[in-house]
Design a protein around this motif. Structure first.
Motif, PDB file in Angstrom:
ATOM      1  N   ASN A 793      -6.867 -27.115  11.997  1.00 58.17           N
ATOM      2  CA  ASN A 793      -7.153 -25.799  11.445  1.00 58.17           C
ATOM      3  C   ASN A 793      -7.268 -24.762  12.559  1.00 58.17           C
ATOM      4  N   ALA A 794      -7.932 -25.147  13.653  1.00 58.25           N
ATOM      5  CA  ALA A 794      -8.057 -24.230  14.787  1.00 58.25           C
ATOM      6  C   ALA A 794      -6.703 -23.983  15.437  1.00 58.25           C
ATOM      7  N   ILE A 795      -5.865 -25.024  15.520  1.00 58.39           N
ATOM      8  CA  ILE A 795      -4.543 -24.867  16.114  1.00 58.39           C
ATOM      9  C   ILE A 795      -3.685 -23.937  15.267  1.00 58.39           C
ATOM     10  N   LYS A 796      -3.753 -24.085  13.928  1.00 58.06           N
ATOM     11  CA  LYS A 796      -2.898 -23.311  13.038  1.00 58.06           C
ATOM     12  C   LYS A 796      -3.241 -21.829  13.058  1.00 58.06           C
ATOM     13  N   VAL A 815     -26.700 -36.200  14.708  1.00 55.91           N
ATOM     14  CA  VAL A 815     -25.645 -35.887  15.660  1.00 55.91           C
ATOM     15  C   VAL A 815     -24.987 -34.591  15.216  1.00 55.91           C
ATOM     16  N   VAL A 816     -24.975 -33.586  16.104  1.00 50.46           N
ATOM     17  CA  VAL A 816     -24.416 -32.273  15.789  1.00 50.46           C
ATOM     18  C   VAL A 816     -23.079 -32.136  16.500  1.00 50.46           C
ATOM     19  N   VAL A 817     -22.024 -31.922  15.725  1.00 48.94           N
ATOM     20  CA  VAL A 817     -20.667 -31.795  16.257  1.00 48.94           C
ATOM     21  C   VAL A 817     -20.175 -30.393  15.947  1.00 48.94           C
ATOM     22  N   SER A 818     -19.642 -29.697  16.952  1.00 42.47           N
ATOM     23  CA  SER A 818     -19.107 -28.351  16.737  1.00 42.47           C
ATOM     24  C   SER A 818     -17.684 -28.286  17.264  1.00 42.47           C
ATOM     25  N   VAL A 819     -16.827 -27.605  16.515  1.00 44.08           N
ATOM     26  CA  VAL A 819     -15.429 -27.368  16.897  1.00 44.08           C
ATOM     27  C   VAL A 819     -15.249 -25.857  16.950  1.00 44.08           C
ATOM     28  N   SER A 820     -15.076 -25.303  18.150  1.00 47.29           N
ATOM     29  CA  SER A 820     -15.014 -23.855  18.313  1.00 47.29           C
ATOM     30  C   SER A 820     -13.665 -23.447  18.898  1.00 47.29           C
ATOM     31  N   ASP A 821     -13.305 -22.205  18.661  1.00 47.98           N
ATOM     32  CA  ASP A 821     -12.057 -21.652  19.206  1.00 47.98           C
ATOM     33  C   ASP A 821     -12.312 -20.197  19.564  1.00 47.98           C
ATOM     34  N   ASN A 822     -11.388 -19.613  20.293  1.00 45.52           N
ATOM     35  CA  ASN A 822     -11.493 -18.197  20.672  1.00 45.52           C
ATOM     36  C   ASN A 822     -10.387 -17.377  20.028  1.00 45.52           C
ATOM     37  N   GLY A 823     -10.056 -17.759  18.746  1.00 44.18           N
ATOM     38  CA  GLY A 823      -9.014 -17.058  18.022  1.00 44.18           C
ATOM     39  C   GLY A 823      -9.520 -15.771  17.379  1.00 44.18           C
ATOM     40  N   PRO A 824      -8.801 -15.272  16.385  1.00 47.84           N
ATOM     41  CA  PRO A 824      -9.176 -14.002  15.744  1.00 47.84           C
ATOM     42  C   PRO A 824     -10.456 -14.076  14.913  1.00 47.84           C
ATOM     43  N   GLY A 825     -10.916 -15.294  14.551  1.00 43.79           N
ATOM     44  CA  GLY A 825     -12.146 -15.419  13.760  1.00 43.79           C
ATOM     45  C   GLY A 825     -11.902 -15.297  12.251  1.00 43.79           C
ATOM     46  N   ILE A 826     -12.991 -15.450  11.504  1.00 42.43           N
ATOM     47  CA  ILE A 826     -12.939 -15.397  10.037  1.00 42.43           C
ATOM     48  C   ILE A 826     -13.837 -14.255   9.562  1.00 42.43           C
ATOM     49  N   PRO A 827     -13.340 -13.351   8.734  1.00 46.16           N
ATOM     50  CA  PRO A 827     -14.194 -12.251   8.234  1.00 46.16           C
ATOM     51  C   PRO A 827     -15.427 -12.792   7.505  1.00 46.16           C
ATOM     52  N   ASP A 828     -16.495 -12.010   7.526  1.00 47.82           N
ATOM     53  CA  ASP A 828     -17.749 -12.446   6.904  1.00 47.82           C
ATOM     54  C   ASP A 828     -17.599 -12.677   5.396  1.00 47.82           C
ATOM     55  N   GLU A 829     -16.802 -11.852   4.710  1.00 43.78           N
ATOM     56  CA  GLU A 829     -16.679 -11.998   3.271  1.00 43.78           C
ATOM     57  C   GLU A 829     -15.927 -13.271   2.871  1.00 43.78           C
ATOM     58  N   GLN A 830     -15.220 -13.898   3.857  1.00 47.47           N
ATOM     59  CA  GLN A 830     -14.489 -15.119   3.546  1.00 47.47           C
ATOM     60  C   GLN A 830     -15.244 -16.381   3.921  1.00 47.47           C
ATOM     61  N   LYS A 831     -16.309 -16.237   4.717  1.00 48.28           N
ATOM     62  CA  LYS A 831     -17.007 -17.430   5.218  1.00 48.28           C
ATOM     63  C   LYS A 831     -17.601 -18.271   4.077  1.00 48.28           C
ATOM     64  N   SER A 873     -19.511 -20.291  11.563  1.00 47.58           N
ATOM     65  CA  SER A 873     -20.155 -19.113  12.170  1.00 47.58           C
ATOM     66  C   SER A 873     -19.204 -18.510  13.199  1.00 47.58           C
ATOM     67  N   ASP A 874     -19.598 -17.347  13.696  1.00 42.86           N
ATOM     68  CA  ASP A 874     -18.768 -16.661  14.688  1.00 42.86           C
ATOM     69  C   ASP A 874     -19.025 -17.245  16.076  1.00 42.86           C
ATOM     70  N   ASN A 875     -17.954 -17.293  16.893  1.00 34.26           N
ATOM     71  CA  ASN A 875     -18.054 -17.697  18.295  1.00 34.26           C
ATOM     72  C   ASN A 875     -18.083 -16.444  19.163  1.00 34.26           C
ATOM     73  N   HIS A 876     -18.917 -16.416  20.105  1.00 29.04           N
ATOM     74  CA  HIS A 876     -19.050 -15.231  20.953  1.00 29.04           C
ATOM     75  C   HIS A 876     -18.351 -15.481  22.291  1.00 29.04           C
ATOM     76  N   PRO A 877     -17.559 -14.503  22.727  1.00 30.52           N
ATOM     77  CA  PRO A 877     -17.413 -13.144  22.173  1.00 30.52           C
ATOM     78  C   PRO A 877     -16.443 -13.047  21.008  1.00 30.52           C
ATOM     79  N   GLU A 878     -15.568 -14.065  20.818  1.00 30.66           N
ATOM     80  CA  GLU A 878     -14.648 -14.028  19.692  1.00 30.66           C
ATOM     81  C   GLU A 878     -14.294 -15.446  19.283  1.00 30.66           C
ATOM     82  N   GLY A 879     -13.819 -15.560  18.027  1.00 28.86           N
ATOM     83  CA  GLY A 879     -13.435 -16.869  17.543  1.00 28.86           C
ATOM     84  C   GLY A 879     -14.387 -17.381  16.454  1.00 28.86           C
ATOM     85  N   THR A 880     -14.222 -18.667  16.149  1.00 34.78           N
ATOM     86  CA  THR A 880     -14.966 -19.294  15.053  1.00 34.78           C
ATOM     87  C   THR A 880     -15.528 -20.628  15.507  1.00 34.78           C
TER      88      THR A 880
END
Length: 895
Positions: A793-796, A815-831, A873-880
């Protein structure tokens, strides 16, 4: 047809017609104004015509009716007579089980008003006919004018001979066809002289003076008028179904008087004439509680008669009967009151006014119809006898009275020694009489205590003391006033106590209804509804009950509910179950104290809503019938129970319908999405394959490799789609079982990265861990699928060259697993929608394809199945950042 000899399985089969859904049979009545007019001959002639037309005709019961009728009856097939013998006759009874088993098109049953012999299933023959009609069998029968309930008194006044065998007016009015068999009275008399009418029936019906031209003419007029009224009733009901009832409301007063039946019939005829509602009211007083067995039986018969004539039976409570009647009439919108009038007149101006006079005074603006009631002249003696019975003094009450009088005397003696006045001593004795009235049950106690108080006061406290003589003549007035005051206060206290007792009973029954409604609203399933209703019925009646619920085409095993002091009688025998099944299939009450299957231990009533039966409840009667008010409250509880069961079933059906609708919606969305979104990869695969087939030799190695790569990637996309689709449907249906084991998270992540998209080469993927060794208790195969979907999903949805990081850490047993990226992100209304099935948002893939929206939904299902949670959630400074939790594991040591 003895119930003891009647096989229960035959009875069960007999009731099966009520549930078969077949058409209802038609009833034709051959109606006459006297014996010998030719009803039976006309019925047999009509049956022969029906047989000639091809109908299957059987003679169920034909009474002796003369040579001509016997000859015609001999040409028809006859059912064998039942085993139960008619009282004192050699002829057998009509066998309803044989008729139901034979099941012809048409059956002939003479003398509809006949009373069946003891041991028959039904008390009256018209009830046998109603069961045949429900089973889809057509019936021809005969009725005389004196057999109709509401006309019985009128005919008896003409002939001087009351008829005991009668049918309700509703049976006559609801017949599909009534044929009046008419003959001139003079011709009828000539036929009798010639022997054309049955002599045996004549001798049984009336004396010689019965058959006169004048009497027969009057009976003929009544019969013709009754037929005309029936035709008018049917015509008005057919032409204007909504306007049958007018604003007229007729109220008749019910009592235990021997002639009250005549008043009820007169009121019923009035209600029918005015096309109005009909209500019967019984006012229960303290005298009613002490009513003798004979009077109680007569009262129940009068109430049943009112019900048969179409009245709604109501019960009121109070000592002032005229006031209770007037108040009920005012609150219920009654327009006319029908009462009986005694032939006894007031003996003096000081005599108590009659009930009729007091009712007229209590309801001056009401139309009151007074029916002459000559037979009620003995009512005064009957009431005196009842009052004497109610006033019988138990030994316990005598003891209480003596103790109270002794205490009053001791207190009075103390007052006398202290110099108190005689007025204070008299007050002590009056108080004692009040106490006696309150703590005793007999009316005689207050009367005797009043008299004894006067005598004791005279003996101990008047001069000369210790004698019953007195010097002062004024004491005569003192004694009289003392006696009257004591008697009056005692009577008022007794009435007040009885009114309080009646109010408490009424309040208790009202509370039962209120609590029943609350309990049934809280019930979550049908068994809880049945248990709540059973508990309330036991509280109301204090009797054992048994409840049957539907199961297939019959009833389930009974549930018996007993009181604390139950006699433990058997309530679930084979005969009891057969009676309950008959009630279930016929939707009518039966059993003890009824006219159907009356030799059972219980009275059975259907738990029903309209025509649908949800169960059967049996009440152990023990030979004691229910009071009218108890019966009405019981029916209300059963109605509430049926409504609650229906609501539960409706709610369940709504839930099932909602699930079906949801599945249909998912199916529609899936088909719509697949048809739209699979077209691109399939078109690409087919196009590339066609290009290879057509131009394989013309293409260089680089072009062929690009085409092969495109085909492979499109095929893998389709494979992943199908795998996700199958996995998510299995998880949603609960078909997937987790095979959890303790796994090292670094190995799980490495396994997932080996299966990621080939396009991951254009992205940077980093793996980090907060601890060196992190163990999780998981189904590794499914968690690998989660990581693959999140990584793909992050690659696409990110641009080439972006960085994707997979981070694991352990916190508080998870166990907490997170998959983050620095792409365009997801708007809040779609989360809030990204984990919904078939939701793909507005983002486009790099190749302009739309996602099917299954990957993230599958991830949520897998994580939830492990007991964890997944968030975005949002990734800072950008991404998801997608974060999910899994249960932590521990190293298992094996010895």
């Amino acid at each position: 047809m003895e119930m003891s000899e009647q096989q229960p399985e035959l009875l069960l089969r007999a009731g099966a017609g009520g549930m078969s859904g077949e058409r209802r049979g038609k009833l034709k009545i051959f109606f006459g104004y006297a014996v010998g007019v030719g009803k039976t001959s006309a019925m047999l002639w009509a049956a022969q015509q029906a047989k000639a037309r091809g109908a299957d005709v059987v003679a169920g019961y034909i009474g002796p009716s003369g040579p001509e009728a016997d000859k015609r009856a001999g040409e028809l097939e006859r059912l064998p007579a039942g085993k139960a013998q008619q009282r004192g006759s050699a002829g057998g009874e009509f066998d309803i089980d044989a008729a139901l088993k034979r099941k012809p098109d048409l059956i002939l049953i003479d003398e509809l008003a006949h009373t069946n012999a003891p041991g028959s299933r039904h008390m009256k023959r018209y009830q046998d006919v109603q069961e045949l009609l429900k089973a889809g069998i057509n019936v021809y029968t005969t009725v005389n004018v004196q057999d109709i309930e509401s006309l019985n008194d009128t005919v008896a006044s003409i002939t001087g001979m009351p008829v005991r065998e009668r049918i309700p007016d509703s049976v006559f009015d609801q017949a599909d066809q009534v044929e009046m068999v008419d003959i001139e009275p003079k011709d009828l008399l000539e036929r009798m002289e010639e022997g054309g009418a049955d002599r045996e029936k004549q001798g049984r019906s009336a004396a010689a003076e019965y058959f006169t031209v004048e009497k027969l003419t009057a009976l003929r007029e009544i019969a013709l008028r009754r037929c005309a009224d029936r035709v008018k009733l049917i015509t008005e009901a057919d032409s204007a179904p909504g306007s049958y009832y007018t604003d007229e409301h007729i109220l008749v007063c019910v009592s235990s008087s021997p002639s009250n039946a005549k008043i009820i019939r007169a009121a019923a005829r009035m209600a029918k004439a005015f096309r109005g509602r009909f209500t019967a009211l019984f006012v229960q007083t303290a005298d009613a509680a002490a009513m003798s067995g004979e009077d109680g039986k007569r009262l129940r018969e009068n109430m049943r008669l009112a019900e048969q004539l179409g009245a709604a039976v109501e019960t009121g409570y109070g000592e002032d009967v005229p006031y209770q009647i007037a108040e009920f009439a005012r609150l219920s919108g009654v327009s006319k009151i029908v009462v009986g009038r005694s032939s006894a007149a007031r003996k003096s101006m000081f005599s108590k006014p009659s009930l009729t006079d007091r009712l007229i005074a209590a309801a001056p603006n009401m139309d009151i119809y007074v029916i002459p009631d000559a037979a009620s002249g003995s009512g005064g003696r009957e009431r005196k006898r009842q009052w004497l019975q109610a006033s019988a003094m138990p030994v316990r009450d005598i003891g209480k009275t003596i103790v109270v009088l002794l205490a009053a005397t001791l207190v009075s003696y103390l007052f006398y020694e202290l110099g108190f006045t005689e007025a204070n001593i008299i007050s002590v004795y009056i108080f004692g009489v009040l106490v006696v009235s309150v703590i005793t049950t007999s009316r005689f106690c207050s009367l005797i205590s009043s008299l004894v108080s006067v005598l004791v006061f005279n003996f101990f406290f008047t001069v000369p003391r210790y004698t019953f003589r007195f010097y002062d003549s004024a004491y005569v007035v003192t004694f009289l006033i003392m006696f009257m005051i004591a008697l009056l206060t005692g009577s008022l206290a007794a009435k007040l106590k009885e009114n309080a007792r009646q109010s408490a009973r009424a309040a208790f029954r009202t509370r039962i209804l209120f609590e029943t409604n609350q309990l049934l609203q809280k019930a979550e399933d049908e068994q809880a509804v049945i248990n709540a209703a059973a508990g309330q019925i036991i509280r109301l009646l204090n009797r054992d009950i048994v409840i049957y619920l539907p199961e297939g085409d019959g009833l389930s095993k009974p549930s018996v509910y007993r009181t604390a002091d139950s006699s433990r009688e058997e309530l679930d025998s084979e005969k009891e179950e057969a009676a309950a099944l008959w009630v279930y299939r016929n939707n009518k009450h039966a059993g003890a104290t009824t006219d159907t299957l009356s030799d059972t231990r219980c009275m059975y009533l259907a738990i029903r809503m309209n025509r649908k039966v949800y169960g059967v409840v049996g009440i152990a009667m023990e030979g004691i019938p229910l009071e009218a008010f108890e019966n009405s409250v019981l029916l209300s509880i059963l109605g509430e129970c049926a409504l609650a069961i229906e609501n539960i079933r409706n709610a369940r059906e709504k839930e099932e319908a909602a699930i079906i609708a949801k599945n249909e919606q998912l199916r529609a969305n899936l088909l719509r999405t697949i048809s739209h979104d699979l077209r691109t990869p399939l078109t690409s695969i087919s196009g590339n394959a066609s290009n290879l087939l057509s131009n394989y030799r013309k293409l260089d190695d680089g072009a062929r490799e690009r085409i092969f790569t495109d085909i492979y990637e499109d095929s893998m996309w389709l494979i992943n789609l199908v795998e996700n689709l199958l996995a998510v449907t299995r998880l949603e249906d609960g078909q997937v079982r987790l095979h959890q084991s303790v796994e090292l998270m670094d190995e799980v992540v490495a396994e997932a990265l080996r299966h990621t998209s080939r396009k991951s080469k254009s992205h940077t993927i980093r793996v980090s861990s907060a601890q060196e060794l992190i163990l999780a208790k998981i189904d590794a195969r499914l968690v690998v699928q989660v990581l693959i979907n999140l990584t793909d999903n992050a690659i696409k949805y990110t641009q080439e060259g972006s960085c994707i990081e997979i981070h694991t850490e352990q916190k508080d047993g998870w166990v907490v697993v997170s998959v983050s990226d620095n792409g365009p992100g997801i708007p809040d209304e779609q989360k809030m929608h990204v984990f919904d099935m078939f939701y793909s948002g507005a983002n486009k893939l790099a190749d302009s394809r739309r996602s099917l929206g299954l990957g993230l939904s599958l991830c949520r299902s897998i994580v939830n199945a492990h007991g964890g949670t997944i968030t975005v959630s949002d990734n800072h400074p950008e991404g998801t950042v997608f974060t999910f939790t899994l249960p932590a594991g521990e190293v298992e040591l094996h010895e």
